[in-house]
Design a protein around this motif. Sequence first.
Motif, PDB file in Angstrom:
ATOM      1  N   LEU A 135       0.819  -1.213   0.000  1.00 41.53           N
ATOM      2  CA  LEU A 135       0.000   0.000   0.000  1.00 41.53           C
ATOM      3  C   LEU A 135       0.856   1.269   0.000  1.00 41.53           C
ATOM      4  O   LEU A 135       0.395   2.322  -0.465  1.00 41.53           O
ATOM      5  CB  LEU A 135      -0.934   0.007   1.220  1.00 41.53           C
ATOM      6  CG  LEU A 135      -2.144  -0.938   1.155  1.00 41.53           C
ATOM      7  CD1 LEU A 135      -2.912  -0.917   2.467  1.00 41.53           C
ATOM      8  CD2 LEU A 135      -3.056  -0.563  -0.006  1.00 41.53           C
ATOM      9  N   LEU A 136       2.072   1.175   0.508  1.00 40.06           N
ATOM     10  CA  LEU A 136       2.962   2.349   0.515  1.00 40.06           C
ATOM     11  C   LEU A 136       3.220   2.856  -0.905  1.00 40.06           C
ATOM     12  O   LEU A 136       2.998   4.039  -1.192  1.00 40.06           O
ATOM     13  CB  LEU A 136       4.277   2.010   1.238  1.00 40.06           C
ATOM     14  CG  LEU A 136       4.158   1.751   2.748  1.00 40.06           C
ATOM     15  CD1 LEU A 136       5.498   1.271   3.296  1.00 40.06           C
ATOM     16  CD2 LEU A 136       3.712   3.006   3.476  1.00 40.06           C
ATOM     17  N   PRO A 137       3.683   2.001  -1.845  1.00 41.88           N
ATOM     18  CA  PRO A 137       3.840   2.506  -3.228  1.00 41.88           C
ATOM     19  C   PRO A 137       2.518   2.776  -3.928  1.00 41.88           C
ATOM     20  O   PRO A 137       2.488   3.531  -4.908  1.00 41.88           O
ATOM     21  CB  PRO A 137       4.615   1.370  -3.926  1.00 41.88           C
ATOM     22  CG  PRO A 137       4.364   0.161  -3.117  1.00 41.88           C
ATOM     23  CD  PRO A 137       4.220   0.637  -1.700  1.00 41.88           C
ATOM     24  N   LEU A 150       6.023   4.737 -16.362  1.00 36.94           N
ATOM     25  CA  LEU A 150       5.956   4.281 -14.970  1.00 36.94           C
ATOM     26  C   LEU A 150       4.553   4.416 -14.385  1.00 36.94           C
ATOM     27  O   LEU A 150       4.159   3.610 -13.530  1.00 36.94           O
ATOM     28  CB  LEU A 150       6.952   5.070 -14.118  1.00 36.94           C
ATOM     29  CG  LEU A 150       8.427   4.748 -14.339  1.00 36.94           C
ATOM     30  CD1 LEU A 150       9.305   5.697 -13.533  1.00 36.94           C
ATOM     31  CD2 LEU A 150       8.727   3.307 -13.973  1.00 36.94           C
ATOM     32  N   GLN A 151       3.805   5.420 -14.809  1.00 39.17           N
ATOM     33  CA  GLN A 151       2.453   5.618 -14.290  1.00 39.17           C
ATOM     34  C   GLN A 151       1.643   4.329 -14.345  1.00 39.17           C
ATOM     35  O   GLN A 151       1.111   3.855 -13.334  1.00 39.17           O
ATOM     36  CB  GLN A 151       1.729   6.690 -15.109  1.00 39.17           C
ATOM     37  CG  GLN A 151       2.066   8.108 -14.762  1.00 39.17           C
ATOM     38  CD  GLN A 151       1.359   9.096 -15.677  1.00 39.17           C
ATOM     39  OE1 GLN A 151       0.515   8.710 -16.493  1.00 39.17           O
ATOM     40  NE2 GLN A 151       1.689  10.370 -15.556  1.00 39.17           N
ATOM     41  N   GLN A 152       1.546   3.751 -15.512  1.00 35.83           N
ATOM     42  CA  GLN A 152       0.662   2.612 -15.722  1.00 35.83           C
ATOM     43  C   GLN A 152       1.280   1.309 -15.219  1.00 35.83           C
ATOM     44  O   GLN A 152       0.590   0.468 -14.635  1.00 35.83           O
ATOM     45  CB  GLN A 152       0.307   2.499 -17.203  1.00 35.83           C
ATOM     46  CG  GLN A 152      -0.202   3.789 -17.817  1.00 35.83           C
ATOM     47  CD  GLN A 152      -1.408   4.370 -17.069  1.00 35.83           C
ATOM     48  OE1 GLN A 152      -2.195   3.649 -16.470  1.00 35.83           O
ATOM     49  NE2 GLN A 152      -1.555   5.682 -17.117  1.00 35.83           N
ATOM     50  N   VAL A 153       2.596   1.138 -15.424  1.00 36.70           N
ATOM     51  CA  VAL A 153       3.242  -0.111 -15.017  1.00 36.70           C
ATOM     52  C   VAL A 153       3.268  -0.241 -13.494  1.00 36.70           C
ATOM     53  O   VAL A 153       2.892  -1.280 -12.939  1.00 36.70           O
ATOM     54  CB  VAL A 153       4.674  -0.186 -15.592  1.00 36.70           C
ATOM     55  CG1 VAL A 153       5.402  -1.410 -15.056  1.00 36.70           C
ATOM     56  CG2 VAL A 153       4.633  -0.233 -17.112  1.00 36.70           C
ATOM     57  N   VAL A 154       3.712   0.816 -12.816  1.00 38.12           N
ATOM     58  CA  VAL A 154       3.761   0.778 -11.349  1.00 38.12           C
ATOM     59  C   VAL A 154       2.367   0.636 -10.775  1.00 38.12           C
ATOM     60  O   VAL A 154       2.136  -0.154  -9.851  1.00 38.12           O
ATOM     61  CB  VAL A 154       4.457   2.052 -10.804  1.00 38.12           C
ATOM     62  CG1 VAL A 154       4.378   2.098  -9.280  1.00 38.12           C
ATOM     63  CG2 VAL A 154       5.907   2.092 -11.253  1.00 38.12           C
ATOM     64  N   PHE A 155       1.416   1.393 -11.322  1.00 39.95           N
ATOM     65  CA  PHE A 155       0.028   1.295 -10.867  1.00 39.95           C
ATOM     66  C   PHE A 155      -0.487  -0.136 -10.992  1.00 39.95           C
ATOM     67  O   PHE A 155      -1.049  -0.709 -10.054  1.00 39.95           O
ATOM     68  CB  PHE A 155      -0.842   2.250 -11.680  1.00 39.95           C
ATOM     69  CG  PHE A 155      -2.295   1.888 -11.715  1.00 39.95           C
ATOM     70  CD1 PHE A 155      -3.092   2.031 -10.595  1.00 39.95           C
ATOM     71  CD2 PHE A 155      -2.879   1.389 -12.879  1.00 39.95           C
ATOM     72  CE1 PHE A 155      -4.436   1.691 -10.624  1.00 39.95           C
ATOM     73  CE2 PHE A 155      -4.211   1.055 -12.917  1.00 39.95           C
ATOM     74  CZ  PHE A 155      -4.996   1.195 -11.791  1.00 39.95           C
ATOM     75  N   GLY A 156      -0.281  -0.749 -12.165  1.00 38.53           N
ATOM     76  CA  GLY A 156      -0.787  -2.102 -12.381  1.00 38.53           C
ATOM     77  C   GLY A 156      -0.154  -3.126 -11.472  1.00 38.53           C
ATOM     78  O   GLY A 156      -0.842  -3.981 -10.890  1.00 38.53           O
ATOM     79  N   VAL A 191       1.702  -2.734  -8.455  1.00 40.85           N
ATOM     80  CA  VAL A 191       1.534  -2.605  -7.005  1.00 40.85           C
ATOM     81  C   VAL A 191       0.094  -2.903  -6.584  1.00 40.85           C
ATOM     82  O   VAL A 191      -0.149  -3.493  -5.517  1.00 40.85           O
ATOM     83  CB  VAL A 191       1.975  -1.207  -6.506  1.00 40.85           C
ATOM     84  CG1 VAL A 191       3.443  -0.990  -6.751  1.00 40.85           C
ATOM     85  CG2 VAL A 191       1.156  -0.095  -7.125  1.00 40.85           C
ATOM     86  N   PHE A 192      -0.866  -2.538  -7.419  1.00 38.41           N
ATOM     87  CA  PHE A 192      -2.250  -2.855  -7.084  1.00 38.41           C
ATOM     88  C   PHE A 192      -2.524  -4.346  -7.235  1.00 38.41           C
ATOM     89  O   PHE A 192      -3.337  -4.911  -6.498  1.00 38.41           O
ATOM     90  CB  PHE A 192      -3.210  -2.041  -7.950  1.00 38.41           C
ATOM     91  CG  PHE A 192      -3.652  -0.767  -7.307  1.00 38.41           C
ATOM     92  CD1 PHE A 192      -4.826  -0.692  -6.594  1.00 38.41           C
ATOM     93  CD2 PHE A 192      -2.860   0.369  -7.386  1.00 38.41           C
ATOM     94  CE1 PHE A 192      -5.237   0.482  -5.984  1.00 38.41           C
ATOM     95  CE2 PHE A 192      -3.246   1.548  -6.779  1.00 38.41           C
ATOM     96  CZ  PHE A 192      -4.440   1.612  -6.070  1.00 38.41           C
TER      97      PHE A 192
END
Length: 308
Positions: free
Chosen positions: A87-89, A108-114, A116-117
């Motif tokens: 949940l931190l990232p 990074l917006q979409q890759v990190v979002f996908g 970590v969620f």
Amino acid sequence: MEQLPIYAKQCIQCPSQEYPNSERTHCILKSVTFLAFEDALGTAITFTALCLFVITAIVLGVFVKHRDTPIVKANNQALSFILLISLLPCFLCSLLFIGHPNTATCVLQQVVFGLVFTVAVSTVLAKTMTVILAFKAMKPGRTMRCLLLSGASNSVIPICSLIQMIICGVWLGTSTPFIDIDSHSEPRNLIIVCKKGSVTAFYCVLGYLGFLALGSFTVAFLARNLPDTFNEAKFLTFSMLVFCSVWVTFVPVYHSTKGKFMVAVEVFSIIVSSAGLLGCIFAPKCYIILIRPKENSWKALKNRRGSK
């Protein structure tokens, strides 16, 4: 009879980077805009995300400090730590959507979002499976007990994350997100936005998250009334209900907005869904740990089991 003079006027359309003045006599250069940290909306989103990040870090510290207590050990404490760490990232990735876009942030917006969620939602699914395995292990039979002791539910996280990594890899390999200029949404502004490259790939990432969330909600809903001490299935059910509600609402609202408000809708959905997981799952536990510590003891646990 006197003939009136005829004035011929020729209209020239302004380029896409300019707009006509009120008298329509000349063109004015459009100003460049994006969801900046200095904007009131950007500042509010940044402040909210950082506050929730700090709260999550505090909750993680509380759980580490009380890691030997029954309520933290219940339903697999390792999964609780993984969920809090993921949940931190989740909160921090919302900051990637704010500020001047560039090629790196667009990717990074979409890759990190996908990713970590996916870790967060698959951890909720693993916690829900742990509740069911723990209840089944109380009954005669070695299969469920072996599955529980072997940590079979924990394997859900790497498997689900690997599938999402493959989807993101295909997305980046076929149609990478890129920077674009939107000159039509606002007549006097040029909006710098990150285009998703492949809209289909974006909705595949989002749809996969929705599939995991729906699966977690279904399993948690079926396990909500299991007679287990500190059974968190009810909290998991409500957290997934909040999560699914946010992202189901996101789709029509996202398509009905334009410009930087479209970005703000996505960031808002990220923050609210993350806060829903944090609040619904961990707020009741923190209440018992900090406010009613007497209920968080092995003696109280035995008394509750005895009364049941």
